[in-house]
Design an enzyme around this catalytic site. Structure first.
Site, mmCIF file in Angstrom:
data_model
loop_
_atom_site.group_PDB
_atom_site.id
_atom_site.type_symbol
_atom_site.label_atom_id
_atom_site.label_comp_id
_atom_site.label_asym_id
_atom_site.label_seq_id
_atom_site.Cartn_x
_atom_site.Cartn_y
_atom_site.Cartn_z
ATOM 1 N N HIS A 158 105.624 12.434 -29.498
ATOM 2 C CA HIS A 158 104.531 12.766 -28.746
ATOM 3 C C HIS A 158 104.457 13.319 -27.390
ATOM 4 O O HIS A 158 103.761 13.647 -26.694
ATOM 5 C CB HIS A 158 103.469 11.784 -29.136
ATOM 6 C CG HIS A 158 103.605 10.585 -28.448
ATOM 7 N ND1 HIS A 158 103.766 9.470 -28.783
ATOM 8 C CD2 HIS A 158 103.415 10.358 -26.911
ATOM 9 C CE1 HIS A 158 104.143 8.359 -27.820
ATOM 10 N NE2 HIS A 158 103.492 9.033 -26.714
ATOM 11 N N ASP A 172 106.893 9.398 -35.453
ATOM 12 C CA ASP A 172 106.822 9.604 -33.813
ATOM 13 C C ASP A 172 108.105 9.282 -33.262
ATOM 14 O O ASP A 172 108.649 8.480 -32.529
ATOM 15 C CB ASP A 172 105.575 8.990 -33.386
ATOM 16 C CG ASP A 172 105.467 9.135 -31.757
ATOM 17 O OD1 ASP A 172 106.205 10.371 -31.195
ATOM 18 O OD2 ASP A 172 104.923 8.365 -30.838
ATOM 19 N N SER A 212 106.041 5.201 -23.360
ATOM 20 C CA SER A 212 106.224 5.866 -24.754
ATOM 21 C C SER A 212 107.829 6.046 -24.766
ATOM 22 O O SER A 212 108.236 6.860 -23.861
ATOM 23 C CB SER A 212 105.463 7.094 -24.780
ATOM 24 O OG SER A 212 104.008 6.648 -24.784
#
Length: 278
Positions: free
Chosen positions: A74, A122, A218
């Site tokens: 992402h 992801d 992330s």
């Protein structure tokens, strides 16, 4: 607002603001941070990578091969990889360090089944445009063995990142880290109203304190027993909130795919790295 002033306009503003606070932070957004953690000793986590766009830290990742970094898919949903840089050997990103190695991104290989709306699968690989020079400040982090099961509930792990250290987007003095514990996936899935997939992992603080990550972290690794078992994927509105446990991509579910990608890709030249001077 003082009672009896502002009228309907202010009331509407309050309603809209209240509704917005119920939304989840989108992965990769600003104002996110390691919660309840501490600054690590410089270069104590030499596998850490910073994915940088326009001179700013955007996401984390980790070096598992001299030419490859693992991160979250992402992070590149709305980015041109050719404009990004990967920084290795860093501690304080805002300070020039002689240990830092900076690479362009030769290719981004996202999992073919990555689903942006649910964050399923992801995970992505970043092929560097050169070979990392391994040493005390730049080292590899091992992946789980093929067929390995995820850590059991209660296992102590650690997660690191360069996200801001306050809700006011205050940059950290250096790489931050927090210890967390694996949470049973079925328990976690109940908190997330059944939205999770089997190839995910969850963590919590293990007590009532808020500890964990937020979305600027992330792509960073969840390290359990000196192996990368998770990749930071998403969390709730309040970072480290046990009501919405932190969610990671389960790396062990993708080990075969990762090595298949590495074997099928050409090895870049060794001249793509630039060493940052003091």
């Amino acid at each position: 607002m003082v009672p009896g002033t502002g009228g309907g306009r202010d009331c509407l503003t309050l309603v809209v603001a209240t509704a917005l606070t119920q939304l989840l932070w989108l992965p990769g957004c600003c104002g996110s941070h390691i919660v309840g953690g501490h600054e690590v000793k410089p270069h104590a986590r030499p596998y850490m990578a910073s994915v940088n766009f326009e001179g700013h830290h955007h996401c984390g990742g980790f070096l598992f091969h001299a030419h490859w970094v693992l991160s979250a898919a992402h992070c590149f949903s709305d980015r041109d990889p050719s404009t990004g840089l990967v920084v290795l050997g860093a501690h304080a990103l805002l300070t020039p360090e002689p240990t830092q190695q900076v690479f362009g991104i030769a290719a981004v290989v996202s999992h073919p089944d990555f689903e942006p709306t649910t964050q399923a699968n992801d995970i992505c690989l970043l092929r560097l445009n050169g070979s990392a020079v391994l040493g005390p400040a730049v080292r590899l982090l091992r992946l789980p063995r093929r067929g390995a099961k995820p850590p059991v509930a209660g296992t102590r792990c650690r997660v690191s990142g360069w996200g801001s250290v306050s809700d006011f987007e205050e940059p950290p003095p250096g790489l931050m880290e927090v210890e967390v514990r694996i949470l049973d996936l079925s328990v976690c899935n109940s908190s997330w109203q059944g939205q999770l997939s089997p190839a995910m992992l969850c963590t919590h603080s293990g007590d009532r304190r808020r500890r964990g990550f937020c979305s600027a972290d992330s792509g960073g690794p969840l390290v359990c027993g000196n192996r990368a078992h998770g990749l930071v994927s998403f969390s709730g509105l309040w970072c480290g909130d046990p009501k919405t446990p932190d969610v990671y991509t389960q790396v062990s579910a993708f080990v075969s795919w990762i090595w298949d990608v590495v074997r099928a890709s050409p090895t870049p030249g060794s001249m793509g790295c630039s060493l940052r001077a003091v």
